[in-house]
Enzyme design. Structure first.
Site, mmCIF file in Angstrom:
data_model
loop_
_atom_site.group_PDB
_atom_site.id
_atom_site.type_symbol
_atom_site.label_atom_id
_atom_site.label_comp_id
_atom_site.label_asym_id
_atom_site.label_seq_id
_atom_site.Cartn_x
_atom_site.Cartn_y
_atom_site.Cartn_z
ATOM 1 N N ALA A 1 -4.925 -13.984 -29.831
ATOM 2 C CA ALA A 1 -4.672 -14.048 -31.271
ATOM 3 C C ALA A 1 -5.310 -15.303 -31.846
ATOM 4 O O ALA A 1 -5.444 -16.313 -31.159
ATOM 5 C CB ALA A 1 -3.165 -14.062 -31.510
ATOM 6 N N GLY B 1 -3.444 -12.509 -26.405
ATOM 7 C CA GLY B 1 -3.767 -11.209 -26.990
ATOM 8 C C GLY B 1 -4.997 -10.568 -26.358
ATOM 9 O O GLY B 1 -5.126 -9.348 -26.349
ATOM 10 N N GLU C 1 -3.614 -8.877 -23.487
ATOM 11 C CA GLU C 1 -2.768 -7.773 -23.974
ATOM 12 C C GLU C 1 -3.637 -6.592 -24.408
ATOM 13 O O GLU C 1 -3.310 -5.436 -24.157
ATOM 14 C CB GLU C 1 -1.888 -8.257 -25.131
ATOM 15 N N GLU D 1 0.978 -17.798 -23.937
ATOM 16 C CA GLU D 1 1.685 -17.983 -25.216
ATOM 17 C C GLU D 1 2.832 -18.980 -25.140
ATOM 18 O O GLU D 1 3.096 -19.718 -26.090
ATOM 19 C CB GLU D 1 2.226 -16.641 -25.720
HETATM 20 N N1 COA Z 1 -7.222 -19.142 -31.821
HETATM 21 C C1 COA Z 1 -7.927 -19.941 -32.638
HETATM 22 N N2 COA Z 1 -8.787 -20.889 -32.212
HETATM 23 C C2 COA Z 1 -8.935 -21.006 -30.898
HETATM 24 C C3 COA Z 1 -8.232 -20.212 -29.969
HETATM 25 C C4 COA Z 1 -7.349 -19.232 -30.489
HETATM 26 N N3 COA Z 1 -6.643 -18.428 -29.691
HETATM 27 N N4 COA Z 1 -8.590 -20.585 -28.726
HETATM 28 C C5 COA Z 1 -9.502 -21.562 -28.860
HETATM 29 N N5 COA Z 1 -9.719 -21.819 -30.165
HETATM 30 C C6 COA Z 1 -10.676 -22.773 -30.750
HETATM 31 C C7 COA Z 1 -10.374 -24.197 -30.369
HETATM 32 O O1 COA Z 1 -9.487 -24.776 -31.293
HETATM 33 C C8 COA Z 1 -11.743 -24.837 -30.428
HETATM 34 O O2 COA Z 1 -12.033 -25.068 -31.791
HETATM 35 P P1 COA Z 1 -12.898 -26.344 -32.235
HETATM 36 O O3 COA Z 1 -14.205 -26.182 -31.530
HETATM 37 O O4 COA Z 1 -12.944 -26.230 -33.695
HETATM 38 O O5 COA Z 1 -12.116 -27.528 -31.767
HETATM 39 C C9 COA Z 1 -12.676 -23.726 -29.945
HETATM 40 O O6 COA Z 1 -11.936 -22.516 -30.164
HETATM 41 C C10 COA Z 1 -13.065 -23.816 -28.483
HETATM 42 O O7 COA Z 1 -11.885 -23.908 -27.705
HETATM 43 P P2 COA Z 1 -11.745 -24.902 -26.470
HETATM 44 O O8 COA Z 1 -10.338 -24.834 -26.016
HETATM 45 O O9 COA Z 1 -12.303 -26.229 -26.822
HETATM 46 O O10 COA Z 1 -12.721 -24.194 -25.423
HETATM 47 P P3 COA Z 1 -12.632 -24.180 -23.844
HETATM 48 O O11 COA Z 1 -13.808 -23.451 -23.395
HETATM 49 O O12 COA Z 1 -12.339 -25.547 -23.332
HETATM 50 O O13 COA Z 1 -11.327 -23.294 -23.467
HETATM 51 C C11 COA Z 1 -9.819 -21.397 -23.611
HETATM 52 C C12 COA Z 1 -11.282 -21.914 -23.710
HETATM 53 C C13 COA Z 1 -9.805 -19.947 -24.037
HETATM 54 C C14 COA Z 1 -9.316 -21.508 -22.168
HETATM 55 C C15 COA Z 1 -8.916 -22.225 -24.524
HETATM 56 O O14 COA Z 1 -9.505 -22.289 -25.806
HETATM 57 C C16 COA Z 1 -7.518 -21.726 -24.699
HETATM 58 O O15 COA Z 1 -6.680 -21.912 -23.840
HETATM 59 N N6 COA Z 1 -7.250 -21.082 -25.862
HETATM 60 C C17 COA Z 1 -5.935 -20.624 -26.222
HETATM 61 C C18 COA Z 1 -5.547 -19.392 -25.463
HETATM 62 C C19 COA Z 1 -4.174 -18.957 -25.897
HETATM 63 O O16 COA Z 1 -3.206 -19.668 -25.791
HETATM 64 N N7 COA Z 1 -4.116 -17.743 -26.407
HETATM 65 C C20 COA Z 1 -2.878 -17.206 -26.858
HETATM 66 C C21 COA Z 1 -2.915 -17.227 -28.334
HETATM 67 S S1 COA Z 1 -1.364 -16.691 -28.947
#
Ligand code: COA
Length: 699
Positions: free
Chosen positions: A62, A103, A106, A126
């Site tokens: 999400a 998501g 999911e 989450e």
């Molecule tokens: N929604 C919105 N923005 C998100 C996002 C999400 N689910 N996941 C990552 N981003 C954004 C980050 O804020 C970052 O933005 P910025 O460049 O403006 O700072 C950009 O995407 C890159 O993310 P980053 O975490 O720096 O990349 P990474 O390659 O180190 O890690 C992930 C990738 C996917 C492992 C990590 O972003 C992550 O854990 N995301 C969240 C996953 C999550 O909790 N999902 C459940 C959502 S309810």
């Protein structure tokens, strides 16, 4: 550009999610998916559908930025969209690469089959955002992977490798070539064979074992109680998985949605979202643009192979960067290297590191007794004794010996980086890197910007911190930088509370229940009370005369050899291992000290303990912001979450202060100043924000 794209490969259509950088499932992607499915379901030429992610990954889930905002009308929400896709009579296969998180997973669980590429990470994180997988994840994962695996994965929020996911049944196949190609072949084969769709929501095999073991959930709750204290989301996750076992799918999904709604706007979720974005914002430095040229760091040097130096050398080796450590003589060097080896060996013995990985890391560490050994490296970290004359001497030598474009960093926790830089002819290439102990474990790195540190030096060091797996936070020069400067306030008030009537175990209990891993006295015992004692004795002459002395009891403990865990006694006794046991001898010593100081001991409430320990810490944070030592309130929060165990679900001290209300904190600080002394006076910034009814978040 549309947020989804369709590509036909024979009778199979591939829908790609196109929402860089992480294919967040925001409203444009959801609308795009809905439209694409509508088109493909009604197209008789299409017999199967593949969902894939364009770019770096399948999907990180999400779009967190949309939480708390009303979705645009006519856009399906994610849970309904996934339910609808799953209903498809044409086979739907997920082609997963990079990451499928939240998501994203999911959505994949709503597909009928899942094929993953090597080096993929999958999970439902989450809970780390104070919420739960609210798009069917708590209902589908237990059906697919079994209840026990689902409990562990959802409550920890851990991402697993594609290999582990295969074992757990979360993915059906690992693709050794292009995962999209493999998914297309799978969809085609399923369609050709006329195999009916295998819907996760209709599977039951994962639930059967839990039905015959009704005590499972209470057992699990007991096991997680310590880690989940003070939080709601982990418990809500368990309730939803319990509902998956108890209720038919549709009702379970409804239950999950209700639980999700309760969590998403609560303070816990807001705090954790704040932490998530603050951790990413720390990398953004207003006067150091993203395109600032950086220096590749391919080789490193560490001066000093004591506890800190050895730990820092391990940090480089763990990141695959060859590192040369320099010690005064071969005996010190051998001892330092032996300590590193023993550290790795302990991890291998615990089964947490493979022997060959250890061997490769050790092979990256070279010892030397001459500074010339670091003449060619890109980045040097000095980690010698915390004494200015020694540091200056080392920097003078490094300046002479090291290549002109090398960056010279000092690992200091207290000293003035500018004075150290002054010992060189290249102050623009000098910077502070304050690692926390043990350096190979703690994630925080305070990057200390000197008056002359160049943009390239800052950008390189901040980039390096990420390569090293650290959270680098840029701070300015001052005594104690951000973390220890605030810590000082907290420890001082904890000590005063004990002089006034509380016992160490009272203070520690309140702080532990608040969510820190341990209270200030257990922490001092772990770090060694003698460290502060030596510093206090050295600094006695400059103890501020307008401030009550906070070291009396600690000094007396040290005079009796009670240095903490390492001597088996400190603020507590340690009979077996690391568990602190309250000690009547300490209580007697405390009572006697209060008497001598002329303090009449009184009952101190838990609320007062919390306020006296944490409000002055926040107040110092406000001064740090006022002085520009930290760039943003969120940076201070990141320092405290990663360096000192401030509970993430409270968002860090500055975020937490906003939730308490700055008016409340400013009023308490005024009261503390009147009762105790000027050192408790509220910071100007705190007073100002409070009077304007604003918070640190509004800065
Ligand atoms: N929604 C919105 N923005 C998100 C996002 C999400 N689910 N996941 C990552 N981003 C954004 C980050 O804020 C970052 O933005 P910025 O460049 O403006 O700072 C950009 O995407 C890159 O993310 P980053 O975490 O720096 O990349 P990474 O390659 O180190 O890690 C992930 C990738 C996917 C492992 C990590 O972003 C992550 O854990 N995301 C969240 C996953 C999550 O909790 N999902 C459940 C959502 S309810």
């Amino acid at each position: 550009m549309s947020a989804t794209q369709i590509e036909r490969r024979g009778p199979v259509a591939v829908i790609s999610l196109v929402n860089p950088p992480v294919n967040g499932l925001g409203s444009a992607v959801r609308s795009g998916l809905e439209a694409a499915f509508n088109e493909l379901l009604s197209d008789d030429a299409v017999t199967g559908i593949v969902i894939a992610g364009a770019g770096r990954m399948f999907s990180a889930g999400a779009d967190i930025r949309e939480f708390g905002k009303a979705p645009p009308p006519d856009v399906p929400n994610l849970p309904e969209l996934i339910d609808w896709l799953e209903e498809s009579s044409k086979p739907v296969v997920a082609a997963i690469h990079g990451v499928a998180a939240g998501g994203g997973l999911e959505l994949a669980l709503g597909c009928h089959y899942r094929i993953a590429a090597p080096k993929t990470r999958l999970g439902l994180p989450e809970v780390t955002l104070g919420i739960l997988p609210g798009a069917g994840g708590t209902q589908r994962l237990p059906r697919v992977a079994g209840v026990e695996a689902a409990l562990e994965l959802i409550v920890s929020g851990r991402l697993v490798s594609e290999r582990e996911a295969l074992k757990l049944g979360i993915v059906d196949e690992i693709a050794h070539g292009d995962p999209v190609e493999a998914a297309v072949a799978k969809a085609r084969a399923l369609a050709d064979a006329g195999t009916p769709p295998r819907r996760s929501s209709a599977r039951d095999e994962g639930l059967a074992a839990a039905r015959s073991n009704p005590g499972l959930f209470d057992e699990f709750r007991k096991g997680m109680a310590k880690r989940a204290r003070g939080m709601n989301a982990p418990y809500a996750c368990v309730r939803c998985i319990e509902a998956a076992v108890r209720l038919p799918f549709a009702e379970g999904r409804h239950f999950e949605r209700e639980e999700f709604r309760r969590l998403v706007d609560a303070t816990e979720a807001k705090a954790m979202r704040h932490a998530f974005f603050a951790e990413r914002e720390v990398a953004k430095i207003p006067d150091v643009p993203d395109d600032t040229p950086t220096r590749p760091v391919e080789t490193a040097g560490v001066i000093g192979c004591g506890t800190m130096g050895g730990g820092i050398a391990m940090v480089f080796a763990n990141a695959g960067i060859p590192v040369t450590v320099v010690e005064n003589d071969s005996a010190a060097l051998e001892a330092g290297l032996a300590k590193i080896r023993a550290n790795y060996q302990a991890t291998v013995d615990k089964g947490r590191l493979a022997q060959d990985v250890m061997d490769r890391r050790m092979a990256l560490i070279t010892g030397a007794t001459e500074f010339e050994a670091v003449a060619g490296v890109d980045f040097v970290v000095e980690a010698v004794f915390e004494e200015m004359p020694i540091k200056k001497q080392v920097f003078g030598i490094l300046d002479r010996v090291c290549r002109p474009d090398a960056i010279l960093a000092t690992n200091t926790s207290t000293l003035d980086v500018d004075e150290i830089a002054g010992a060189t002819g290249r102050p623009e290439s000098v910077i502070g890197t304050h690692f926390f102990s043990p350096a190979n474990v703690m994630r925080l790195l305070e990057v200390v910007r000197g008056a002359n540190s160049s943009a390239g030096t800052i950008a390189t060091t901040m980039g390096l911190s990420k390569t090293l797996g650290k959270v680098g936070v840029l701070v300015g020069v001052c005594d104690g930088f951000v973390g220890n400067r605030m810590l000082h306030q907290y420890l001082r008030e904890a000590a005063f509370l004990v002089e006034e009537g509380a016992l160490p175990q009272d203070v520690d209990r309140v702080i532990y229940e608040f969510g820190f891993p341990m209270g200030p006295f257990a922490m001092s015992d772990l770090a060694g009370n003698d460290v502060g004692w030596r510093i206090r004795r050295a600094k006695m002459a400059d103890h501020p005369s307008n401030q009550r002395y906070s070291g009396t009891i600690s000094d007396r403990l040290c005079e009796r050899g009670r240095f903490g865990q390492k001597t088996g006694a400190g603020w507590y006794r340690y009979e077996q291992g690391r568990t602190p046991v309250p000690d009547p001898e300490v209580e007697a010593l405390i009572a006697e000290t209060s008497r001598e100081l002329g303090i009449e001991r009184r009952t101190i409430s838990d609320q007062e303990i919390l306020e006296r320990c944490l409000y002055p810490l926040v107040n110092e944070g406000a001064k740090i912001l006022e002085e520009g030592i930290a760039l943003r309130a969120g940076d201070v929060d990141v320092v405290w979450i990663h360096g000192y165990g401030f509970p993430r679900h409270r968002g860090g001290p500055m975020f937490w202060a906003d939730t308490v209300g700055l008016g409340t904190i400013a009023a308490a600080m005024r009261r503390f100043r009147d009762e105790h002394g000027e050192w408790m006076a509220p910071a100007l910034l705190l007073e100002k924000l409070a009077s304007e009814n604003r918070g640190f978040k509004d800065l």
